[in-house]
Design an enzyme around this catalytic site. Structure first.
Site, mmCIF file in Angstrom:
data_model
loop_
_atom_site.group_PDB
_atom_site.id
_atom_site.type_symbol
_atom_site.label_atom_id
_atom_site.label_comp_id
_atom_site.label_asym_id
_atom_site.label_seq_id
_atom_site.Cartn_x
_atom_site.Cartn_y
_atom_site.Cartn_z
ATOM 1 N N ALA A 74 0.816 -1.218 0.000
ATOM 2 C CA ALA A 74 0.000 0.000 0.000
ATOM 3 C C ALA A 74 0.850 1.268 0.000
ATOM 4 O O ALA A 74 0.500 2.256 -0.651
ATOM 5 C CB ALA A 74 -0.935 -0.013 1.204
ATOM 6 N N CYS A 325 7.248 5.730 18.306
ATOM 7 C CA CYS A 325 8.425 5.939 19.158
ATOM 8 C C CYS A 325 9.501 6.611 18.318
ATOM 9 O O CYS A 325 10.019 6.012 17.380
ATOM 10 C CB CYS A 325 8.956 4.618 19.690
ATOM 11 S SG CYS A 325 7.755 3.758 20.685
HETATM 12 C C1 PLP Z 1 -4.482 2.390 6.357
HETATM 13 C C2 PLP Z 1 -3.117 1.953 5.939
HETATM 14 N N1 PLP Z 1 -2.540 2.510 4.875
HETATM 15 C C3 PLP Z 1 -1.328 2.132 4.449
HETATM 16 C C4 PLP Z 1 -0.599 1.174 5.101
HETATM 17 C C5 PLP Z 1 0.749 0.778 4.594
HETATM 18 O O1 PLP Z 1 0.740 -0.563 4.175
HETATM 19 P P1 PLP Z 1 2.090 -1.313 3.813
HETATM 20 O O2 PLP Z 1 2.971 -1.204 5.016
HETATM 21 O O3 PLP Z 1 1.690 -2.708 3.517
HETATM 22 O O4 PLP Z 1 2.699 -0.617 2.647
HETATM 23 C C6 PLP Z 1 -1.141 0.578 6.249
HETATM 24 C C7 PLP Z 1 -0.371 -0.398 7.040
HETATM 25 O O5 PLP Z 1 -0.482 -0.458 8.255
HETATM 26 C C8 PLP Z 1 -2.441 0.962 6.661
HETATM 27 O O6 PLP Z 1 -3.030 0.404 7.733
#
Ligand code: PLP
Length: 376
Positions: A74, A325
């Site tokens: 993502a 953190c």
């Molecule tokens: C809402 C949201 N967006 C983006 C991300 C980023 O995903 P990734 O670390 O798989 O790239 C996360 C991961 O926790 C998320 O919860």
């Protein structure tokens, strides 16, 4: 630590891999190791498997296979979608709208875009975590090119009213991007019905492998390439395809589509049990809008509670508190602070995110541990 003893309630951070997903991936680490871009028959066979995965994803989202771009997750999808679109449409305008409670992947990409000359408006949320629609309406301008609002918040599970936001965005002739990382694979998504322009997701949030995700780009929406090279992924994201992971995300989507209803009912039952009983503890309350919330996420504030201390004390419990953190300093969750919680309340809150692998026995044990801890 023996992971069989682990009580894992941090499924918004990542989910365990579904066994069937693992099985589907294994041949592509061994005999089917080929490069999906090779022109020989072996390569073509691998490419067919990659295209099948693209179809499995598009079936889950009701998109066309050609509208799916594979990425590393993502974060990369958000970077490609936001930066790529901002650059492609900059002659039309340089204004972007997002929300203060977005994931850092969106917020930091927006900060970068500000540094290179774009203007970003960050919309507030109400105390229940839902975006302030009036503020949003007033922020829309003629030069607004993109609106980026997440579907489901990763810390509170709050579901944004994206139907209304999409309507207002399109009335303004702007592009709608949604970070759907916590929605895909969990709730039904129909990109055509909702008329979504861009949507990002990651496989490891719904029992797929880590390091693979995707970006849906509606046909006709322009995105400037961010990774140049061999022209993979329709020229938008070069680099040899991560075939085993692509097969894995395809399988995870297929399973999600088939089992979403059963899983969501089961997880909702666990969530209700957990929430009802934790809220019986005096002074405890839930953060976020309860009626617009995904079925697997609870964010609960406990009285006189130090969430970090608790997380550190119980080595066999995996829960989260959304704090960051930095340089040995614990900072409270920006999401909870934007919702009006004090620093103390934010640092006294726990995110409990469930999955289909959790059991009622684990729910009971977690409740016992928290109750005993608070009594002391
Ligand atoms: C809402 C949201 N967006 C983006 C991300 C980023 O995903 P990734 O670390 O798989 O790239 C996360 C991961 O926790 C998320 O919860």
């Amino acid at each position: 630590m023996n992971t069989s003893e682990l009580i894992y309630f941090d499924n918004n951070a990542t989910t365990p891999l579904d066994e069937r997903v693992l099985e589907s991936m294994l041949p592509y680490f061994k005999n089917d190791f080929g490069n999906s871009s090779s022109s020989h028959h072996f390569g073509k066979r691998i490419n067919n498997a990659v295209q099948k995965a693209r179809e499995q994803i598009s079936s889950l989202l009701n998109a066309e296979p050609k509208e799916i771009i594979f990425t590393s997750g993502a974060t990369e999808s958000i970077n490609l979608g936001l930066k790529g679109c901002a650059i492609a449409y900059q002659s039309k305008g340089k204004h972007i709208i997002t929300c203060k409670t977005e994931h850092k992947a969106v917020l930091d990409t927006c900060k970068y875009l500000e540094q290179i000359g774009f203007e970003v408006t960050y919309i507030s949320v109400k105390n229940d975590g839902i975006i302030d629609i009036e503020e949003f309406k007033n922020a829309l301008r003629k030069d607004t090119i993109i609106v980026s609002i997440m579907w489901v918040n990763n810390e509170t599970g709050v579901i944004q009213p994206i139907e209304d936001i999409i309507e207002l965005t399109h009335e303004n002739d702007s592009i709608f991007f949604t970070d759907a990382t916590q929605a895909v694979g969990k709730i039904p998504i129909d990109v055509y019905e909702l008329d979504i322009d861009l949507l990002s997701f990651s496989a490891h949030k719904f029992y797929g492998p880590k390091g693979i995700g995707g970006l849906f780009i509606k046909r006709g929406i322009k995105v400037d390439t961010q990774l140049h090279g061999g022209g993979h992924e329709y020229g938008l994201r070069s680099g040899t395809s991560n075939v085993p992971a692509i097969i894995g995300i395809g399988k995870a989507c297929e399973i999600a589509l088939e089992e979403m209803k059963v899983n969501s009912e089961y997880v909702k039952y666990l969530q209700n049990e957990l929430e009802d009983r934790l809220l019986q503890i005096k002074g405890t309350y839930s953060n976020g809008n309860k009626s617009n919330r995904i079925y697997n996420t609870l964010n609960i504030c406990f009285p006189s509670f130090d969430a970090n201390f608790f997380i550190d004390k119980y080595k066999n419990i995996a829960v989260s508190n959304g704090s960051a953190c930095t340089a040995a300093l614990v900072q409270p969750s920006h999401v909870l602070i934007e919702m009006g919680l004090s620093e103390e309340q934010a640092l006294g809150s726990l995110r409990l995110s469930l999955s289909k692998k959790n059991t009622i026995e684990e729910v009971n044990e977690l409740i016992n541990i928290i109750t005993t801890y608070l009594k002391r």
